[in-house]
Design a protein around this motif. Structure first.
Motif, short mmCIF file in Angstrom:
data_model
loop_
_atom_site.label_atom_id
_atom_site.label_comp_id
_atom_site.label_asym_id
_atom_site.label_seq_id
_atom_site.Cartn_x
_atom_site.Cartn_y
_atom_site.Cartn_z
N GLY A 38 0.78 -1.22 0.00
CA GLY A 38 0.00 0.00 0.00
C GLY A 38 0.82 1.28 0.00
N ASP A 39 2.14 1.19 0.09
CA ASP A 39 2.97 2.40 0.05
C ASP A 39 2.76 3.15 -1.27
N ARG A 40 2.72 4.48 -1.18
CA ARG A 40 2.73 5.27 -2.40
C ARG A 40 4.19 5.71 -2.59
N VAL A 41 4.82 5.25 -3.62
CA VAL A 41 6.26 5.42 -3.74
C VAL A 41 6.62 6.35 -4.89
N GLU A 42 7.44 7.30 -4.59
CA GLU A 42 7.86 8.25 -5.61
C GLU A 42 9.39 8.21 -5.68
N ILE A 43 9.92 8.06 -6.88
CA ILE A 43 11.37 8.02 -7.04
C ILE A 43 11.83 9.41 -7.48
N ILE A 44 12.83 9.91 -6.79
CA ILE A 44 13.37 11.22 -7.17
C ILE A 44 14.55 10.98 -8.11
N VAL A 45 14.47 11.63 -9.26
CA VAL A 45 15.48 11.37 -10.29
C VAL A 45 16.33 12.61 -10.50
N ASN A 46 17.61 12.42 -10.61
CA ASN A 46 18.51 13.52 -10.97
C ASN A 46 19.10 13.23 -12.34
N LYS A 47 18.60 13.97 -13.33
CA LYS A 47 19.01 13.67 -14.71
C LYS A 47 20.51 13.87 -14.91
N ASN A 48 21.12 14.70 -14.05
CA ASN A 48 22.53 15.00 -14.24
C ASN A 48 23.47 14.05 -13.50
N SER A 49 22.90 13.13 -12.76
CA SER A 49 23.79 12.26 -11.99
C SER A 49 24.58 11.37 -12.96
N PRO A 50 25.81 11.07 -12.61
CA PRO A 50 26.68 10.33 -13.53
C PRO A 50 26.31 8.86 -13.65
N GLY A 51 25.41 8.37 -12.80
CA GLY A 51 25.05 6.96 -12.90
C GLY A 51 25.07 6.29 -11.55
N PRO A 52 24.81 5.00 -11.50
CA PRO A 52 24.70 4.30 -10.23
C PRO A 52 26.01 4.27 -9.45
#
Ligand code: MN
Length: 716
Positions: free
Chosen positions: A445-459
């Motif tokens: 039931g969690d409402r989950v939102e992922i915050i994305v940083n388009k400029n991040s170099p990767g994982p």
């Protein structure tokens, strides 16, 4: 009326044809009779172990398939499934007579048969499972024929020697029943389980069967009373429906008794009813009427119509307290839903012009992905098998879309499941509007939102530690393999050099050492390049590698390590405030990473697991929110139960050994024997956090003879 003369055909075949008349032309039905004649001729004088003519087996397999309402091609394949394996007939011949589809299915079934599961060790078995699933991704009917084949073989298992019976039964519980479950074919699943149970635990089976039989007459009257009361209420509202008592399956009774350590009465006394309505919209109406008649138990109402299970299961579940003061379980579903519940996805592709192309099913898509990962060497077989057993939780996207994720999945897993690019640019996550850590375990039931940083170099390589799903790890690894393989290999070489120096052996010897390979990957074969890449990931240290080679030294180090205080007090934020003295509860032994709450009492603040039964039943004291703070310097006691078969006398040694390998201290261990030929070890270890704890528990699960490993939540 069909013009086909059936009087001289065996009863099984006539049953099969009866399923087909409504949907197939005479010419098509004639093909089924052809297939029967062909198989009968080819099997000729062959007999089964029981002494019956061999053809009885394929006939019964085909009948099971017909009962599942499968298409004509599946039924032909069912009749012919052993022809290629057991006679001189070639696949080409089958293709000429019965077409490409039929021969392809027979081919698939034959290949699975040749995998020779019986001689396999557990790794090989996992491999078999995998191959089987890949066969399925091409045409799922291969698996359905194989399941029907297994079901009939189990029904006629008596004629085999006992070792064979046990072996087949085990394999069924490990492989076939979970597959049936995943495909949502409940009817097949419980039959497989009950039959396997009968051969695996004959004593317990007989006990349960006999007791169910005795109880039945006592409960029958009460059940009838409930039924007619409910029927009356429904009729008054003008709803026609079909109410039936729901038999509990023997194996599920057995599992519950074992899991909950309860007696038969406590489990079986629950009467269960099932209401089947004519259409979908009546379901909620019926639920209302039920709750008007008897009081529902809060928290026991499950709406699998609004939120279906990931295998497609839809139904309403509720448990009420009747006027007699006892609990009554009720399932409510429409005829269509019922069919799906019994036959799973098989219910969907019946008679669509007698043709099935590719069936769209979320799970099949996932399989194809696994297959690719496996071929690229970024995921292992053990991962896959684990995932097969996993439960799922459902969560919502910010847009309110429903998603299923494996139980235990973290926010980083979810990010990668949305899209690989979302995962690569993960910058944080919110659950229900609040920021949560990367290793936060998603809850129903969690409402989950992922915050994305388009400029991040990767994982980051750290993420491998927080990812629970093998496909997440595979994606992260793939990223590094593609982008940074040279750097990673350099790093890996460094680590290898240091380790070789420490151990005083050559780098060449070290890289080929099976102990190193085993440490890096349990399942897949690693090339030298892979070894360097894995080492370069930095999830492992020189000391850790060295400890595998010189376990004694590691043990000494762990014992004489004075810097790590064993302290039950922790750095926990209580109600948002830091610096408060707390202790962790003995009943549920929470560790960092667990969802926790605090209970304030005169004795101070105690930290419990969020779902600790003692929290739910609390009468004194006040519940406050709690969150883990910086616990990097702490270790925590935690209680884990390991359930092993009595015969696994090596379990004690292995439990301690595995803990050692992970530099975890076993503080206490005691043993309890149960009536089920199981030994339960209660182990107390000191551990850093939930991530390392699950790793440790996973390694215990791999010990042979160990059935279950779980944490303790004790009610008071
Ligand atoms: Mn067969």
């Amino acid at each position: 009326m069909p013009k086909i003369r059936t009087a001289f055909l065996p009863q099984e075949l006539r049953d099969i044809l009866n399923h087909l008349y409504a949907n197939y032309s005479e010419a098509e039905i004639a093909k089924v009779i052809d297939a029967f004649e062909f198989a009968r001729l080819r099997h000729g004088q062959q007999v089964r172990k029981s002494g019956e003519p061999y053809i009885i087996h394929p006939l019964n397999v085909a009948r099971i398939l017909a009962e599942m309402n499968l298409d004509i091609v599946s039924i032909e394949a069912g009749l012919l499934h052993d022809v290629a394996e057991d006679t001189t007939t070639s696949l080409d011949e089958i293709e000429t007579h019965f077409g490409k589809e039929v021969s392809r299915i027979v081919d698939g079934v034959t290949k699975i048969d040749r995998l020779n599961l019986s001689a396999a060790n557990s790794d090989e078995k996992a491999e078999t499972v995998l191959k089987m699933f890949f066969a399925m991704a091409e045409d799922i009917r291969v698996i359905l024929v194989k399941l029907a084949d297994r079901l009939h073989n189990l029904r006629t298992l008596d004629s085999l020697p006992i070792e064979k019976q046990v072996e087949k039964a085990k394999e069924t519980l490990q492989i076939y029943a979970p597959i049936a479950h995943r495909l949502g074919i409940h009817k097949m699943k419980w039959q497989l389980e009950d039959l396997a149970f009968k051969y695996l635990h004959p004593e317990e089976y007989r006990m349960i069967a006999e007791t169910v039989d005795q109880k039945r007459s006592d409960r029958e009257l009460i059940k009838e009373e409930y039924k007619s009361l409910l029927q009356l209420s429904l009729a008054r509202q003008g709803i026609s429906s079909d109410i039936s008592g729901r038999e509990k399956h023997f194996y599920s009774i057995f599992q519950k008794m074992r899991e909950k350590g309860k007696g038969f009465d406590e489990i079986y006394d629950l009467i269960a009813l099932r209401v089947i309505t004519e259409n979908d919209k009546d379901c909620y109406f019926v639920l209302g009427i039920v709750h008007n008649l008897w009081k529902p138990i809060p928290g026991r109402v499950k709406d699998y119509i609004a939120i279906p299970k990931s295998n497609g299961y839809r139904s309403l579940h509720t448990t009420v307290i009747t006027h007699r003061g006892e609990p009554l379980e009720i399932q409510i579903r429409s005829q269509g839903m019922h069919k799906e519940a019994e036959y799973g996805l098989a219910a969907h592709w019946i008679y669509k012009e007698g043709k099935i192309t590719r069936i769209h099913h979320k799970w099949i898509t996932q399989l194809e992905e696994w297959q690719k990962d496996y071929q690229q060497g970024v995921t292992g077989l053990g991962d896959f098998q684990k995932e097969l057993q996993l439960d799922e939780v459902y969560i919502f996207t910010p847009k309110g879309e429903l998603r299923h994720v494996p139980r235990g999945a973290t926010t980083i897993d979810f990010a990668y499941s949305v899209h690989t690019e979302v995962g690569h640019h993960y910058a944080g996550a919110k659950a229900n509007g609040r920021i949560v850590p990367i290793n936060y375990e998603l809850q129903n039931g969690d409402r989950v939102e992922i915050i994305v940083n388009k400029n991040s170099p990767g994982p980051s390589l750290d993420w491998l530690k927080y990812a629970r799903s093998s496909s997440t790890r595979a994606k992260i690894r793939k990223f590094f393999k593609e982008k940074y393989s040279t750097e990673l290999m350099e790093k890996g070489k460094d680590l290898l050099r240091q380790t070789a120096r420490k151990l005083q052996i050559s780098m060449d010897d070290l890289i080929k050492d099976p102990r190193l390979l085993k440490l890096l990957s349990k399942d897949s074969e690693l090339s030298e390049k892979d070894v360097l890449l894995r080492l370069g990931e930095e999830t492992i240290s020189v000391e850790e590698i060295a400890s595998v080679f010189r376990p004694e030294e590691k043990a000494m180090e762990a014992r004489s390590d004075p810097e790590r205080p064993i302290s039950p007090t922790s750095t926990v934020f209580v109600d948002g405030a830091s610096g408060i003295d707390v202790k962790t509860a003995k009943c549920c032994t929470p560790v960092p990473g667990d969802k926790i709450v605090g209970i304030v009492s005169q004795k101070g603040i105690t930290i419990h697991m969020f779902d600790c039964p003692n929290v739910q039943s609390i009468t004194h004291g006040q519940i406050v929110t709690a969150e883990w703070g910086d616990t990097s310097k702490e270790i925590y006691p935690v209680q884990v139960l390991v359930e092993a078969e009595d015969s696994a006398s090596h379990a004690v040694k292995d439990i301690i050994q595995k803990a050692h390998e992970k530099s975890v201290k076993v503080a206490e261990m005691n043993t309890r024997f149960t009536d089920w030929n199981l030994t339960v070890y209660r182990v107390i270890v000191y551990i850093k956090d939930e991530v390392s704890l699950s790793e440790l528990m996973d390694s215990w699960r791999k010990i042979s003879g160990v059935n279950r490993v779980y944490r303790v939540r004790e009610g008071s």
